[in-house]
Design an enzyme around this catalytic site. Structure first.
Site, PDB file in Angstrom:
ATOM      1  N   SER A 155      -6.424   3.583  -5.427  1.00 51.93           N
ATOM      2  CA  SER A 155      -5.884   4.309  -4.354  1.00 51.93           C
ATOM      3  C   SER A 155      -6.046   5.593  -4.919  1.00 51.93           C
ATOM      4  O   SER A 155      -6.402   6.352  -3.732  1.00 51.93           O
ATOM      5  CB  SER A 155      -4.433   4.008  -4.152  1.00 51.93           C
ATOM      6  OG  SER A 155      -3.959   2.876  -3.613  1.00 51.93           O
ATOM      7  N   VAL A 214     -10.183   4.413   3.770  1.00 52.11           N
ATOM      8  CA  VAL A 214     -10.502   6.102   3.971  1.00 52.11           C
ATOM      9  C   VAL A 214     -11.728   6.518   3.373  1.00 52.11           C
ATOM     10  O   VAL A 214     -12.321   7.719   3.674  1.00 52.11           O
ATOM     11  CB  VAL A 214      -9.361   6.791   3.162  1.00 52.11           C
ATOM     12  CG1 VAL A 214      -7.838   6.582   3.690  1.00 52.11           C
ATOM     13  CG2 VAL A 214      -9.253   6.439   1.661  1.00 52.11           C
ATOM     14  N   GLU A 272      -9.856   6.738  -3.770  1.00 51.54           N
ATOM     15  CA  GLU A 272      -9.893   6.622  -2.295  1.00 51.54           C
ATOM     16  C   GLU A 272      -9.130   7.806  -1.762  1.00 51.54           C
ATOM     17  O   GLU A 272      -9.914   8.384  -0.939  1.00 51.54           O
ATOM     18  CB  GLU A 272      -9.496   5.148  -1.829  1.00 51.54           C
ATOM     19  CG  GLU A 272     -10.308   4.125  -2.180  1.00 51.54           C
ATOM     20  CD  GLU A 272      -9.782   2.775  -2.283  1.00 51.54           C
ATOM     21  OE1 GLU A 272     -10.031   1.634  -2.652  1.00 51.54           O
ATOM     22  OE2 GLU A 272      -8.357   2.537  -1.589  1.00 51.54           O
ATOM     23  N   GLN A 273      -8.229   7.835  -2.002  1.00 48.60           N
ATOM     24  CA  GLN A 273      -7.369   8.956  -1.325  1.00 48.60           C
ATOM     25  C   GLN A 273      -7.717  10.176  -1.989  1.00 48.60           C
ATOM     26  O   GLN A 273      -7.956  11.310  -1.028  1.00 48.60           O
ATOM     27  CB  GLN A 273      -5.871   9.231  -1.813  1.00 48.60           C
ATOM     28  CG  GLN A 273      -4.957   7.812  -1.215  1.00 48.60           C
ATOM     29  CD  GLN A 273      -3.653   7.912  -1.093  1.00 48.60           C
ATOM     30  OE1 GLN A 273      -3.130   9.022  -0.703  1.00 48.60           O
ATOM     31  NE2 GLN A 273      -2.831   6.940  -1.031  1.00 48.60           N
ATOM     32  N   HIS A 317       0.720  -1.128   0.114  1.00 49.20           N
ATOM     33  CA  HIS A 317      -0.099  -0.023   0.101  1.00 49.20           C
ATOM     34  C   HIS A 317       0.869   1.191  -0.055  1.00 49.20           C
ATOM     35  O   HIS A 317       1.884   1.249   0.577  1.00 49.20           O
ATOM     36  CB  HIS A 317      -1.032  -0.011   1.188  1.00 49.20           C
ATOM     37  CG  HIS A 317      -1.941  -0.913   1.076  1.00 49.20           C
ATOM     38  ND1 HIS A 317      -1.745  -2.189   1.211  1.00 49.20           N
ATOM     39  CD2 HIS A 317      -3.226  -0.828   0.702  1.00 49.20           C
ATOM     40  CE1 HIS A 317      -2.936  -2.995   1.053  1.00 49.20           C
ATOM     41  NE2 HIS A 317      -3.816  -2.160   0.696  1.00 49.20           N
ATOM     42  N   PRO A 318       0.490   2.177  -0.839  1.00 48.37           N
ATOM     43  CA  PRO A 318       1.221   3.647  -0.801  1.00 48.37           C
ATOM     44  C   PRO A 318       0.738   4.126   0.452  1.00 48.37           C
ATOM     45  O   PRO A 318      -0.336   3.977   0.938  1.00 48.37           O
ATOM     46  CB  PRO A 318       0.474   4.075  -2.026  1.00 48.37           C
ATOM     47  CG  PRO A 318      -0.935   3.822  -1.843  1.00 48.37           C
ATOM     48  CD  PRO A 318      -0.806   2.365  -1.781  1.00 48.37           C
ATOM     49  N   PHE A 322       0.937   3.146   7.078  1.00 43.21           N
ATOM     50  CA  PHE A 322      -0.254   3.261   7.739  1.00 43.21           C
ATOM     51  C   PHE A 322      -1.378   3.053   6.556  1.00 43.21           C
ATOM     52  O   PHE A 322      -1.344   3.876   5.721  1.00 43.21           O
ATOM     53  CB  PHE A 322      -0.270   4.709   8.304  1.00 43.21           C
ATOM     54  CG  PHE A 322      -1.515   5.201   8.828  1.00 43.21           C
ATOM     55  CD1 PHE A 322      -1.989   4.608  10.153  1.00 43.21           C
ATOM     56  CD2 PHE A 322      -2.681   5.796   8.271  1.00 43.21           C
ATOM     57  CE1 PHE A 322      -3.333   4.914  10.774  1.00 43.21           C
ATOM     58  CE2 PHE A 322      -3.784   6.231   8.833  1.00 43.21           C
ATOM     59  CZ  PHE A 322      -4.361   5.908   9.853  1.00 43.21           C
TER      60      PHE A 322
HETATM   61  N1  GUN Z   1      -6.707   3.397   2.216  1.00 42.52           N
HETATM   62  C1  GUN Z   1      -7.497   3.191   1.306  1.00 42.52           C
HETATM   63  N2  GUN Z   1      -6.777   3.357   0.080  1.00 42.52           N
HETATM   64  C2  GUN Z   1      -5.319   3.482   0.456  1.00 42.52           C
HETATM   65  C3  GUN Z   1      -4.155   3.765   0.080  1.00 42.52           C
HETATM   66  O1  GUN Z   1      -3.934   3.936  -0.939  1.00 42.52           O
HETATM   67  N3  GUN Z   1      -3.098   3.654   0.963  1.00 42.52           N
HETATM   68  C4  GUN Z   1      -3.119   3.516   2.128  1.00 42.52           C
HETATM   69  N4  GUN Z   1      -2.132   3.501   3.016  1.00 42.52           N
HETATM   70  N5  GUN Z   1      -4.435   3.360   2.856  1.00 42.52           N
HETATM   71  C5  GUN Z   1      -5.216   3.284   2.005  1.00 42.52           C
END
Ligand code: GUN
Length: 168
Positions: free
Chosen positions: A85, A124, A88-89, A68-69, A120
């Site tokens: 990602s 999200v 979501e971010q 995960h980034p 972490f």
């Molecule tokens: N939660 C949802 N998407 C991500 C993501 O891309 N990275 C991290 N660290 N948590 C997430």
């Protein structure tokens, strides 16, 4: 978008391909869950994949977390996130941080990584920048084993939300 019934009828390669991206850079989860088909519904499919993660070695679980980034991290700035990602971010407003929030997240990412050795991870969706930063600070106090399990639980939630976008 395939139905769960259609997924259950697929060969392993097609199944893994249809579920690509549900688990960040970790196609081995769908590949192993394929053996548990047929699946009655999306919840059963998700439960089978969560069981694969639970049965994986600790090294595999760590690799999953490390796939995960960081939130608002270097990959996000460079535009290197997976589509999932990025969505979501962005949905949590992490692409619109104030300079103060960005500095806070950068410092938290560094402290968290130094303490635990993995990024972490938090599901999200439904969070705001403020609630993410608050959860980040609270979880920094956790014991390492608790935090590893928390990341895996959050990854399970992320997988459930992503699955809902990908099967009917
Ligand atoms: N939660 C949802 N998407 C991500 C993501 O891309 N990275 C991290 N660290 N948590 C997430």
């Amino acid at each position: 978008m395939p139905s769960v019934g259609e997924l259950s009828g697929m060969d392993q390669a097609a199944f893994v391909s249809a579920l690509e991206g549900i688990w960040e850079h970790s196609p081995w989860i769908a590949a192993r869950a394929w053996a548990a088909r047929p699946f009655a519904d999306a919840a059963a499919l998700h439960a089978a994949m969560v069981a694969v993660v639970a049965a994986a070695t600790q090294a595999e679980q760590l690799a999953l977390i490390r796939a995960h980034p960081e939130l608002a991290g270097r990959a996000a700035i460079r535009g290197e996130l997976t589509a999932e990602s990025r969505s979501e971010q962005g949905g949590a407003g992490l692409d619109r941080c104030s300079p103060e929030e960005f500095a806070q997240l950068t410092a938290l990412n560094a402290r968290y990584n130094a303490r635990f050795g993995f990024p972490f991870v938090i599901a999200v969706r439904g969070h705001t920048r403020g609630s993410i930063i608050a959860a980040f600070k609270a979880r920094l106090e956790n014991e390492a084993g608790v935090e590893r399990r928390t990341c895996l639980d959050e990854i399970g939630k992320i997988g459930w939300l992503r699955l809902g976008d990908r099967v009917k």
